[in-house]
Design a protein around this motif. Structure first.
Motif, mmCIF file in Angstrom:
data_model
loop_
_atom_site.group_PDB
_atom_site.id
_atom_site.type_symbol
_atom_site.label_atom_id
_atom_site.label_comp_id
_atom_site.label_asym_id
_atom_site.label_seq_id
_atom_site.Cartn_x
_atom_site.Cartn_y
_atom_site.Cartn_z
ATOM 1 N N UNK A 54 20.162 12.435 55.251
ATOM 2 C CA UNK A 54 20.449 13.553 54.711
ATOM 3 C C UNK A 54 20.404 13.892 53.401
ATOM 4 N N UNK A 55 19.356 14.905 52.859
ATOM 5 C CA UNK A 55 19.296 14.970 51.363
ATOM 6 C C UNK A 55 20.167 16.060 51.106
ATOM 7 N N UNK A 56 21.252 16.072 50.038
ATOM 8 C CA UNK A 56 21.865 17.158 49.799
ATOM 9 C C UNK A 56 21.529 17.814 48.396
ATOM 10 N N UNK A 57 20.745 17.019 47.552
ATOM 11 C CA UNK A 57 20.322 17.528 46.416
ATOM 12 C C UNK A 57 18.630 17.177 46.464
ATOM 13 N N UNK A 58 17.831 18.451 46.144
ATOM 14 C CA UNK A 58 16.424 18.230 46.204
ATOM 15 C C UNK A 58 15.699 18.354 44.853
ATOM 16 N N UNK A 59 15.647 17.167 44.231
ATOM 17 C CA UNK A 59 14.566 17.195 42.960
ATOM 18 C C UNK A 59 15.010 18.114 42.078
ATOM 19 N N UNK A 60 16.223 18.367 41.649
ATOM 20 C CA UNK A 60 16.629 19.298 40.765
ATOM 21 C C UNK A 60 16.367 19.039 39.163
ATOM 22 N N UNK A 61 15.607 19.960 38.757
ATOM 23 C CA UNK A 61 15.403 19.884 37.237
ATOM 24 C C UNK A 61 16.027 20.946 36.468
ATOM 25 N N UNK A 62 16.782 20.530 35.515
ATOM 26 C CA UNK A 62 17.523 21.631 34.805
ATOM 27 C C UNK A 62 17.606 21.286 33.318
ATOM 28 N N UNK B 233 28.992 36.756 35.527
ATOM 29 C CA UNK B 233 28.471 37.799 34.892
ATOM 30 C C UNK B 233 28.737 38.222 33.356
ATOM 31 N N UNK B 234 30.200 38.277 33.615
ATOM 32 C CA UNK B 234 30.837 38.558 32.531
ATOM 33 C C UNK B 234 31.108 37.521 31.315
ATOM 34 N N UNK B 235 30.994 36.226 31.392
ATOM 35 C CA UNK B 235 31.332 35.340 30.469
ATOM 36 C C UNK B 235 30.384 34.407 30.300
ATOM 37 N N UNK B 236 29.409 33.901 31.148
ATOM 38 C CA UNK B 236 28.298 33.090 31.007
ATOM 39 C C UNK B 236 27.116 33.518 30.059
ATOM 40 N N UNK B 237 26.667 32.644 29.349
ATOM 41 C CA UNK B 237 25.223 32.785 28.590
ATOM 42 C C UNK B 237 24.060 32.621 29.617
ATOM 43 N N UNK B 238 24.332 31.532 30.610
ATOM 44 C CA UNK B 238 23.128 31.160 31.013
ATOM 45 C C UNK B 238 23.885 30.924 32.674
ATOM 46 N N UNK B 239 23.127 31.379 33.484
ATOM 47 C CA UNK B 239 23.361 31.061 35.048
ATOM 48 C C UNK B 239 22.359 30.096 35.944
ATOM 49 N N UNK B 240 22.917 29.288 36.525
ATOM 50 C CA UNK B 240 22.076 28.514 37.418
ATOM 51 C C UNK B 240 22.467 28.772 38.651
#
Length: 251
Positions: free
Chosen positions: A14-22, A200-207
């Motif tokens: 089972x793959x729980x994280x798929x090639x995540x680039x951030x 929405x209120x406090x973050x500069x960036x949302x993933x």
């Protein structure tokens, strides 16, 4: 900056994280949102090296975390997990002092004690500093663990659902403190949140993550939109803007 390239995690077949680039921006507050099972906590655990990755790479300020010494990494990055428990009967002050271990190796200096006091004051915990953890409410214990992480005094701070066990007033206060750590101390804060309105209120960036993959990312005005959130959570979401801030209604 924290960078991940094709970050993957599998459990058996089972793959729980798929090639995540951030690319997590430095000196900003980044919120990671998404439904249950999206891979938010897994991504945070891989970034902080609490869990081994199956493949991919994580770099902090250009350094590969897999080749960075543990004590050196602990002086750069701190993380607070969801499951914070201690089998030891500790006072709040003792717990917070653990945050200085990467610096003191267990032998507190005067500078370490000043950092402990500063963290206790920052979280308004001085009146509780000599109380044992098992004598505190869930919210008070959560604040004590957050103080421990802040006491580590790293440039990067990662929190996995830090608002757990906090009532509305303390949750707002906590987000304000994290916002202040970014603005006043130049910290890079990454926080997994379930409440979109806090993000929405406090973050500069949302993933935004879904089904173990990156769904979208950007500033709140890019991510906090009706069509984006409705598809992300698979329920109707309506976004309103009041006083320059975005708020969500769920149907």
């Amino acid at each position: 900056m924290i960078e991940t390239d094709k970050l993957r995690k599998t459990h058996g077949t089972t793959t729980v994280l798929h090639d995540v680039s951030l690319r997590i921006p430095q000196g900003r507050l980044t919120a990671i949102i998404g439904p249950n099972g999206a891979g938010k906590s897994t991504a945070l655990s891989l970034i902080s090296r609490l869990m081994p990755m199956t493949s991919g790479q994580v770099r902090i300020e250009g350094q590969d975390i897999t080749t960075t010494a543990s004590d050196a990494l602990a002086r750069v990055m701190a993380i607070l997990r969801q499951d914070n428990q201690s089998a030891l009967r500790l006072t709040v002050r003792d717990l917070v002092a653990f945050g200085r271990f990467p610096h003191s190796k267990g032998r507190l200096t005067e500078e370490d004690r000043l950092q402990v006091d500063a963290a206790l004051n920052y979280l308004h915990l001085q009146p509780l500093s000599e109380r044992f953890l098992d004598e505190l409410s869930g919210g008070q214990r959560q604040r004590a663990y957050i103080a421990m992480v802040l006491c580590q005094n790293t440039r990067y701070i990662l929190f996995d659902e830090p608002l757990n066990n906090l009532d509305m007033a303390h949750a707002v206060g906590m987000m304000k403190l994290l916002r202040q750590a970014v603005q006043d101390a130049g910290k890079t804060v990454v926080v997994v949140l379930h409440d979109i309105n806090f993000a929405a209120s406090y973050a500069d960036h949302i993933i935004a993550m879904k089904a173990g993959a990156l769904y979208c990312e950007g500033p709140p005005e890019v991510v906090v939109r009706d069509e984006v959130l409705s598809d992300l959570y698979e329920i109707p979401v309506q976004v309103h803007e009041i006083g320059g801030r975005r708020f969500c209604d769920y149907f």
